[in-house]
Design a protein around this motif. Sequence first.
Motif, PDB file in Angstrom:
ATOM      1  N   GLN A 221      -2.836 -54.379 -26.687  1.00 26.40           N
ATOM      2  CA  GLN A 221      -3.744 -53.517 -26.155  1.00 26.40           C
ATOM      3  C   GLN A 221      -3.104 -52.206 -25.675  1.00 26.40           C
ATOM      4  O   GLN A 221      -3.516 -51.108 -25.754  1.00 26.40           O
ATOM      5  N   VAL A 222      -1.986 -52.327 -24.846  1.00 23.59           N
ATOM      6  CA  VAL A 222      -1.169 -51.112 -24.183  1.00 23.59           C
ATOM      7  C   VAL A 222      -0.907 -50.261 -25.468  1.00 23.59           C
ATOM      8  O   VAL A 222      -0.782 -49.225 -25.337  1.00 23.59           O
ATOM      9  N   LEU A 223      -0.165 -51.036 -26.233  1.00 24.04           N
ATOM     10  CA  LEU A 223       0.159 -50.269 -27.594  1.00 24.04           C
ATOM     11  C   LEU A 223      -0.863 -49.410 -28.178  1.00 24.04           C
ATOM     12  O   LEU A 223      -0.556 -48.117 -28.671  1.00 24.04           O
ATOM     13  N   LYS A 224      -2.119 -49.914 -28.412  1.00 24.49           N
ATOM     14  CA  LYS A 224      -3.104 -49.225 -28.895  1.00 24.49           C
ATOM     15  C   LYS A 224      -3.390 -47.879 -28.119  1.00 24.49           C
ATOM     16  O   LYS A 224      -3.741 -47.019 -28.326  1.00 24.49           O
ATOM     17  N   ASP A 225      -3.284 -48.350 -26.676  1.00 19.65           N
ATOM     18  CA  ASP A 225      -3.716 -47.097 -25.742  1.00 19.65           C
ATOM     19  C   ASP A 225      -2.894 -46.121 -25.698  1.00 19.65           C
ATOM     20  O   ASP A 225      -2.951 -44.908 -25.597  1.00 19.65           O
ATOM     21  N   ALA A 226      -1.514 -46.443 -26.065  1.00 17.86           N
ATOM     22  CA  ALA A 226      -0.519 -45.635 -25.679  1.00 17.86           C
ATOM     23  C   ALA A 226      -0.204 -44.425 -27.048  1.00 17.86           C
ATOM     24  O   ALA A 226       0.146 -43.373 -26.893  1.00 17.86           O
ATOM     25  N   LEU A 227      -0.606 -44.994 -28.149  1.00 21.00           N
ATOM     26  CA  LEU A 227      -0.463 -44.361 -29.496  1.00 21.00           C
ATOM     27  C   LEU A 227      -1.768 -43.482 -29.816  1.00 21.00           C
ATOM     28  O   LEU A 227      -2.951 -43.725 -29.589  1.00 21.00           O
ATOM     29  N   LYS A 228      -1.583 -42.223 -30.329  1.00 24.16           N
ATOM     30  CA  LYS A 228      -2.733 -41.376 -30.975  1.00 24.16           C
ATOM     31  C   LYS A 228      -3.145 -42.084 -31.998  1.00 24.16           C
ATOM     32  O   LYS A 228      -2.514 -42.942 -32.814  1.00 24.16           O
ATOM     33  N   ASP A 229      -4.511 -41.666 -32.338  1.00 29.30           N
ATOM     34  CA  ASP A 229      -5.010 -42.362 -33.624  1.00 29.30           C
ATOM     35  C   ASP A 229      -4.066 -41.760 -35.042  1.00 29.30           C
ATOM     36  O   ASP A 229      -3.662 -40.712 -34.744  1.00 29.30           O
ATOM     37  N   LYS A 230      -3.855 -42.607 -35.657  1.00 23.79           N
ATOM     38  CA  LYS A 230      -2.798 -42.497 -36.924  1.00 23.79           C
ATOM     39  C   LYS A 230      -1.351 -42.260 -36.317  1.00 23.79           C
ATOM     40  O   LYS A 230      -0.488 -41.829 -37.022  1.00 23.79           O
ATOM     41  N   GLY A 231      -0.962 -42.693 -35.065  1.00 21.98           N
ATOM     42  CA  GLY A 231       0.343 -42.821 -34.830  1.00 21.98           C
ATOM     43  C   GLY A 231       0.903 -44.006 -35.370  1.00 21.98           C
ATOM     44  O   GLY A 231       0.195 -44.982 -35.423  1.00 21.98           O
ATOM     45  N   PHE A 232       2.268 -43.922 -35.374  1.00 24.63           N
ATOM     46  CA  PHE A 232       3.201 -44.988 -35.816  1.00 24.63           C
ATOM     47  C   PHE A 232       3.719 -46.001 -34.906  1.00 24.63           C
ATOM     48  O   PHE A 232       4.332 -45.454 -33.655  1.00 24.63           O
ATOM     49  N   PHE A 233       3.940 -47.107 -35.260  1.00 22.20           N
ATOM     50  CA  PHE A 233       4.632 -48.038 -34.498  1.00 22.20           C
ATOM     51  C   PHE A 233       5.780 -48.757 -35.130  1.00 22.20           C
ATOM     52  O   PHE A 233       5.402 -49.319 -36.394  1.00 22.20           O
ATOM     53  N   ALA A 234       6.965 -48.672 -34.750  1.00 19.20           N
ATOM     54  CA  ALA A 234       8.011 -49.136 -35.322  1.00 19.20           C
ATOM     55  C   ALA A 234       8.782 -50.524 -34.601  1.00 19.20           C
ATOM     56  O   ALA A 234       8.784 -50.225 -33.444  1.00 19.20           O
ATOM     57  N   ILE A 235       8.453 -51.626 -35.305  1.00 19.29           N
ATOM     58  CA  ILE A 235       8.906 -52.600 -34.465  1.00 19.29           C
ATOM     59  C   ILE A 235      10.188 -53.630 -35.235  1.00 19.29           C
ATOM     60  O   ILE A 235      10.083 -53.750 -36.314  1.00 19.29           O
ATOM     61  N   THR A 236      11.386 -53.876 -34.337  1.00 23.84           N
ATOM     62  CA  THR A 236      12.252 -54.862 -35.064  1.00 23.84           C
ATOM     63  C   THR A 236      12.358 -56.096 -34.451  1.00 23.84           C
ATOM     64  O   THR A 236      12.295 -55.985 -33.198  1.00 23.84           O
ATOM     65  N   SER A 237      12.365 -57.100 -34.993  1.00 22.22           N
ATOM     66  CA  SER A 237      12.359 -58.400 -34.604  1.00 22.22           C
ATOM     67  C   SER A 237      13.276 -59.377 -34.838  1.00 22.22           C
ATOM     68  O   SER A 237      13.417 -59.214 -36.254  1.00 22.22           O
ATOM     69  N   CYS A 238      13.802 -60.302 -34.203  1.00 20.42           N
ATOM     70  CA  CYS A 238      14.427 -61.068 -34.800  1.00 20.42           C
ATOM     71  C   CYS A 238      13.901 -62.718 -34.539  1.00 20.42           C
ATOM     72  O   CYS A 238      14.376 -63.606 -34.668  1.00 20.42           O
ATOM     73  N   ASN A 239      12.805 -62.445 -33.898  1.00 24.09           N
ATOM     74  CA  ASN A 239      11.994 -63.960 -33.665  1.00 24.09           C
ATOM     75  C   ASN A 239      10.911 -64.171 -34.388  1.00 24.09           C
ATOM     76  O   ASN A 239      10.414 -65.263 -34.724  1.00 24.09           O
ATOM     77  N   TRP A 240      10.458 -62.900 -35.041  1.00 25.92           N
ATOM     78  CA  TRP A 240       9.289 -63.234 -35.646  1.00 25.92           C
ATOM     79  C   TRP A 240       9.278 -62.695 -37.095  1.00 25.92           C
ATOM     80  O   TRP A 240       9.773 -61.575 -37.369  1.00 25.92           O
ATOM     81  N   THR A 241       8.422 -63.254 -38.076  1.00 25.30           N
ATOM     82  CA  THR A 241       8.550 -62.817 -39.432  1.00 25.30           C
ATOM     83  C   THR A 241       7.546 -61.786 -39.748  1.00 25.30           C
ATOM     84  O   THR A 241       6.637 -61.518 -39.050  1.00 25.30           O
ATOM     85  N   LYS A 242       7.594 -61.277 -40.914  1.00 26.50           N
ATOM     86  CA  LYS A 242       6.893 -60.159 -41.264  1.00 26.50           C
ATOM     87  C   LYS A 242       5.313 -60.795 -41.255  1.00 26.50           C
ATOM     88  O   LYS A 242       4.416 -59.995 -40.768  1.00 26.50           O
ATOM     89  N   GLU A 243       4.972 -61.816 -41.645  1.00 23.24           N
ATOM     90  CA  GLU A 243       3.362 -62.338 -41.788  1.00 23.24           C
ATOM     91  C   GLU A 243       3.398 -62.654 -40.263  1.00 23.24           C
ATOM     92  O   GLU A 243       1.965 -62.422 -40.266  1.00 23.24           O
ATOM     93  N   GLN A 244       3.828 -63.151 -39.293  1.00 27.94           N
ATOM     94  CA  GLN A 244       3.677 -63.357 -38.020  1.00 27.94           C
ATOM     95  C   GLN A 244       3.364 -62.002 -37.354  1.00 27.94           C
ATOM     96  O   GLN A 244       2.134 -61.786 -36.392  1.00 27.94           O
ATOM     97  N   LEU A 245       3.925 -61.056 -37.570  1.00 28.61           N
ATOM     98  CA  LEU A 245       3.701 -59.966 -36.860  1.00 28.61           C
ATOM     99  C   LEU A 245       2.633 -58.924 -37.727  1.00 28.61           C
ATOM    100  O   LEU A 245       1.697 -58.239 -36.820  1.00 28.61           O
ATOM    101  N   LEU A 246       2.346 -59.334 -38.907  1.00 25.67           N
ATOM    102  CA  LEU A 246       0.938 -58.705 -39.439  1.00 25.67           C
ATOM    103  C   LEU A 246      -0.048 -59.330 -38.812  1.00 25.67           C
ATOM    104  O   LEU A 246      -0.996 -58.707 -38.581  1.00 25.67           O
TER     105      LEU A 246
END
Length: 283
Positions: A221-246
Amino acid sequence: MDAAMMETSRSIPMRPPPLCVSRHAPRTQSILGTVGGQTDRQTASMEGAAERSVEVKCGNNSGEDDSCSDTDFEPSKLGTREYWEDAYQKELETFTDIGDVGEIWFGEESMSRVLRWMDKAKIPEDAAILDIGTGNGAFLVELAKHGCRNLTGIDYSPASVELARNVLQAEDLTAVTVKEMDFLNCHGDLKGFDVCIDKGTFDAISLNPDSAKEDKKQYVQVLKDALKDKGFFAITSCNWTKEQLLERFSEGFEFVEELPTPSFQFGGKKGNSVTALIFKRKH
């Protein structure tokens, strides 16, 4: 994760490292890896090369069976504010003594791949960029050297903020903004960003012993509030798979692409030691 599955093999001094880190100089480093959904989390202890292992039920793998509930990770001190304040206080003291900036989460390549994506995506140099959980500010330094001119880093650790400011000042990058702020409790103070970047902060939040389930929802929710519409989010994770993050970021975000990360094969299965994804904010 298995001890062999990490982007780089680097060393650390005798102090507690964060999740999935590497350094500029070769040493032994902490490991997160996984095969078939079962993981061992191993981190170097303060006593040097001694390692401890924390078992979790779900982690970063090939995605063959990627369903993972909010309670699949065992709680860990790596998810507490106290742990990070203590860790960055030691990093700050070390930087003051010998100028060592400290750990780089996921290695230098983790920064390079995001920078390459930014070039490909034609992110403008004046784009408002937020580094979530900036730590020692190393990524802010790389972003600034890459030409980015509107940078903000936040961290809830006062020692981290002081360290990041000192590192930036040593690089003569005084125009970069660093704030002491808890991303989960910023009360709407973060808005209007074109790009938000997370390297490991969501991982740490997922290990909170007290409120991981609620914190992960609040993060989105905070991430949605922080980003502009059509803004980008780049996440790097060693705990979560692609499917889990999707699944986690399915509400309010559109998947853009997966960035290439090192892969491995074990027991006939193929997986990645790290997941790096790009999302776009949507209404």
